[in-house]
Design a protein around this motif. Structure first.
Motif, PDB file in Angstrom:
ATOM      1  N   GLU A   5      13.360   6.294  22.339  1.00 32.63           N
ATOM      2  CA  GLU A   5      13.561   4.976  22.726  1.00 32.63           C
ATOM      3  C   GLU A   5      11.929   4.436  22.802  1.00 32.63           C
ATOM      4  OE1 GLU A   5      16.534   3.317  25.412  1.00 32.63           O
ATOM      5  OE2 GLU A   5      16.745   5.741  25.898  1.00 32.63           O
ATOM      6  N   THR A   6      11.646   3.258  22.417  1.00 34.30           N
ATOM      7  CA  THR A   6      10.435   2.666  22.289  1.00 34.30           C
ATOM      8  C   THR A   6      10.418   1.151  22.171  1.00 34.30           C
ATOM      9  OG1 THR A   6       9.580   4.462  20.726  1.00 34.30           O
ATOM     10  CG2 THR A   6       8.090   2.460  21.093  1.00 34.30           C
ATOM     11  N   GLN A   7       9.692   0.589  23.101  1.00 36.27           N
ATOM     12  CA  GLN A   7       9.676  -0.863  22.920  1.00 36.27           C
ATOM     13  C   GLN A   7       8.791  -1.341  21.692  1.00 36.27           C
ATOM     14  OE1 GLN A   7      10.949  -3.119  25.178  1.00 36.27           O
ATOM     15  NE2 GLN A   7      10.173  -4.693  23.481  1.00 36.27           N
ATOM     16  N   LEU A   8       9.163  -2.267  20.968  1.00 36.20           N
ATOM     17  CA  LEU A   8       8.530  -2.754  19.804  1.00 36.20           C
ATOM     18  C   LEU A   8       8.035  -4.129  20.151  1.00 36.20           C
ATOM     19  CD1 LEU A   8      10.456  -1.510  16.814  1.00 36.20           C
ATOM     20  CD2 LEU A   8       8.330  -0.562  17.740  1.00 36.20           C
ATOM     21  N   ASP A   9       7.446  -4.889  19.218  1.00 34.47           N
ATOM     22  CA  ASP A   9       7.359  -6.472  19.322  1.00 34.47           C
ATOM     23  C   ASP A   9       8.681  -7.014  19.041  1.00 34.47           C
ATOM     24  OD1 ASP A   9       4.467  -5.940  19.493  1.00 34.47           O
ATOM     25  OD2 ASP A   9       4.236  -5.962  17.294  1.00 34.47           O
ATOM     26  N   GLY A  10       9.216  -7.575  20.090  1.00 35.87           N
ATOM     27  CA  GLY A  10      10.291  -8.120  20.094  1.00 35.87           C
ATOM     28  C   GLY A  10      11.688  -7.721  20.123  1.00 35.87           C
ATOM     29  N   ALA A  11      11.806  -6.226  20.212  1.00 38.28           N
ATOM     30  CA  ALA A  11      12.856  -5.718  20.049  1.00 38.28           C
ATOM     31  C   ALA A  11      12.779  -4.039  20.630  1.00 38.28           C
ATOM     32  CB  ALA A  11      13.280  -5.294  18.725  1.00 38.28           C
ATOM     33  N   TRP A  12      13.931  -3.612  21.111  1.00 39.23           N
ATOM     34  CA  TRP A  12      14.080  -2.274  21.546  1.00 39.23           C
ATOM     35  C   TRP A  12      14.369  -1.235  20.720  1.00 39.23           C
ATOM     36  CZ3 TRP A  12      11.739  -0.205  25.591  1.00 39.23           C
ATOM     37  CH2 TRP A  12      12.330   1.149  26.279  1.00 39.23           C
ATOM     38  N   LEU A  13      13.803  -0.265  20.525  1.00 35.80           N
ATOM     39  CA  LEU A  13      14.053   0.747  19.355  1.00 35.80           C
ATOM     40  C   LEU A  13      14.635   1.983  19.809  1.00 35.80           C
ATOM     41  CD1 LEU A  13      13.837   1.646  16.377  1.00 35.80           C
ATOM     42  CD2 LEU A  13      11.774   2.492  16.940  1.00 35.80           C
ATOM     43  N   VAL A  14      15.967   2.209  19.309  1.00 31.38           N
ATOM     44  CA  VAL A  14      16.502   3.430  19.766  1.00 31.38           C
ATOM     45  C   VAL A  14      16.582   4.039  18.323  1.00 31.38           C
ATOM     46  CG1 VAL A  14      18.593   4.539  20.590  1.00 31.38           C
ATOM     47  CG2 VAL A  14      17.966   2.256  21.333  1.00 31.38           C
ATOM     48  N   ALA A  15      16.127   5.355  18.416  1.00 31.45           N
ATOM     49  CA  ALA A  15      15.936   6.184  16.989  1.00 31.45           C
ATOM     50  C   ALA A  15      16.801   7.462  17.410  1.00 31.45           C
ATOM     51  CB  ALA A  15      14.509   6.407  16.717  1.00 31.45           C
ATOM     52  N   ALA A  16      17.566   7.840  16.504  1.00 33.19           N
ATOM     53  CA  ALA A  16      18.561   9.171  16.670  1.00 33.19           C
ATOM     54  C   ALA A  16      18.231  10.087  15.498  1.00 33.19           C
ATOM     55  CB  ALA A  16      19.836   8.704  16.760  1.00 33.19           C
ATOM     56  N   SER A  17      18.401  11.283  15.419  1.00 36.92           N
ATOM     57  CA  SER A  17      18.236  12.223  14.489  1.00 36.92           C
ATOM     58  C   SER A  17      19.027  13.528  14.712  1.00 36.92           C
ATOM     59  CB  SER A  17      16.671  12.715  14.351  1.00 36.92           C
ATOM     60  OG  SER A  17      16.423  13.610  15.742  1.00 36.92           O
ATOM     61  N   GLY A  18      19.695  13.893  13.553  1.00 44.60           N
ATOM     62  CA  GLY A  18      20.742  14.893  13.698  1.00 44.60           C
ATOM     63  C   GLY A  18      22.058  14.561  13.274  1.00 44.60           C
ATOM     64  N   ARG A  19      22.854  14.840  13.825  1.00 48.20           N
ATOM     65  CA  ARG A  19      24.528  14.573  13.506  1.00 48.20           C
ATOM     66  C   ARG A  19      25.039  13.553  14.764  1.00 48.20           C
ATOM     67  NH1 ARG A  19      27.111  17.800   9.844  1.00 48.20           N
ATOM     68  NH2 ARG A  19      29.214  17.570  11.322  1.00 48.20           N
ATOM     69  N   ILE A  20      25.670  12.683  14.499  1.00 48.90           N
ATOM     70  CA  ILE A  20      26.514  11.984  15.454  1.00 48.90           C
ATOM     71  C   ILE A  20      28.169  12.324  14.980  1.00 48.90           C
ATOM     72  CG2 ILE A  20      27.088   9.923  16.550  1.00 48.90           C
ATOM     73  CD1 ILE A  20      24.562   8.558  15.096  1.00 48.90           C
ATOM     74  N   ASP A  21      28.551  13.249  15.946  1.00 46.96           N
ATOM     75  CA  ASP A  21      29.817  13.739  15.799  1.00 46.96           C
ATOM     76  C   ASP A  21      30.557  13.710  17.099  1.00 46.96           C
ATOM     77  OD1 ASP A  21      28.950  16.101  16.904  1.00 46.96           O
ATOM     78  OD2 ASP A  21      28.672  17.238  15.106  1.00 46.96           O
ATOM     79  N   SER A  22      31.657  14.693  17.426  1.00 46.15           N
ATOM     80  CA  SER A  22      32.294  14.396  18.520  1.00 46.15           C
ATOM     81  C   SER A  22      31.770  14.929  19.734  1.00 46.15           C
ATOM     82  CB  SER A  22      33.799  15.128  18.551  1.00 46.15           C
ATOM     83  OG  SER A  22      33.588  16.342  17.942  1.00 46.15           O
ATOM     84  N   ASN A  23      30.854  16.218  19.188  1.00 47.15           N
ATOM     85  CA  ASN A  23      29.908  16.522  20.336  1.00 47.15           C
ATOM     86  C   ASN A  23      28.633  16.069  20.919  1.00 47.15           C
ATOM     87  OD1 ASN A  23      31.394  18.997  20.322  1.00 47.15           O
ATOM     88  ND2 ASN A  23      30.608  19.724  18.388  1.00 47.15           N
ATOM     89  N   SER A  24      28.138  14.965  19.881  1.00 42.78           N
ATOM     90  CA  SER A  24      26.902  14.437  20.240  1.00 42.78           C
ATOM     91  C   SER A  24      27.090  12.862  20.539  1.00 42.78           C
ATOM     92  CB  SER A  24      25.882  14.527  19.191  1.00 42.78           C
ATOM     93  OG  SER A  24      26.419  14.080  17.787  1.00 42.78           O
TER      94      SER A  24
END
Length: 110
Positions: A5-24
């Protein structure tokens, strides 16, 4: 899955990497709806995500509902062709603001 997570100019950034499945998905669920509720504009960068399951889609749905309830903005960026197809098939492209990259996401929020 890894989340940063990072603060950007005018927005909060949430970045994800990998897989988004039932485990994650619970890991993302602990972050996304909360950030959307507490920041007027959130960009969710999915450029590092190779796969999203129905459990992941449920988390995104919770995020967009939180955004609508608080009148905040949520923009998804960097969807791979495979992930974009999952969003299209599920009808989520009609629900979400989707931009090709973070810069376009910032422009959409502005």
């Amino acid at each position: 899955m890894e989340i940063t997570e990072t603060q950007l100019d005018g927005a909060w950034l949430v970045a994800a990497s990998g897989r988004i499945d039932s485990n994650s998905a619970p890991e993302l669920e602990a972050v996304l709806p909360d950030r959307v509720q507490h920041h007027e504009a959130t960009i969710m960068d999915l450029s590092g995500i190779a796969y999203v399951s129905s459990a992941g889609l449920r988390v995104f749905l919770k995020g967009v509902k939180a955004a609508k309830a608080t009148r905040h903005k949520l923009v998804l960026t960097g969807l791979s062709a495979t992930v974009h197809e999952v969003f299209e098939i599920s009808g989520f492209t009609a629900i979400f603001a989707i931009e090709p990259d973070i810069d376009a996401g910032l422009a959409a929020i502005g």
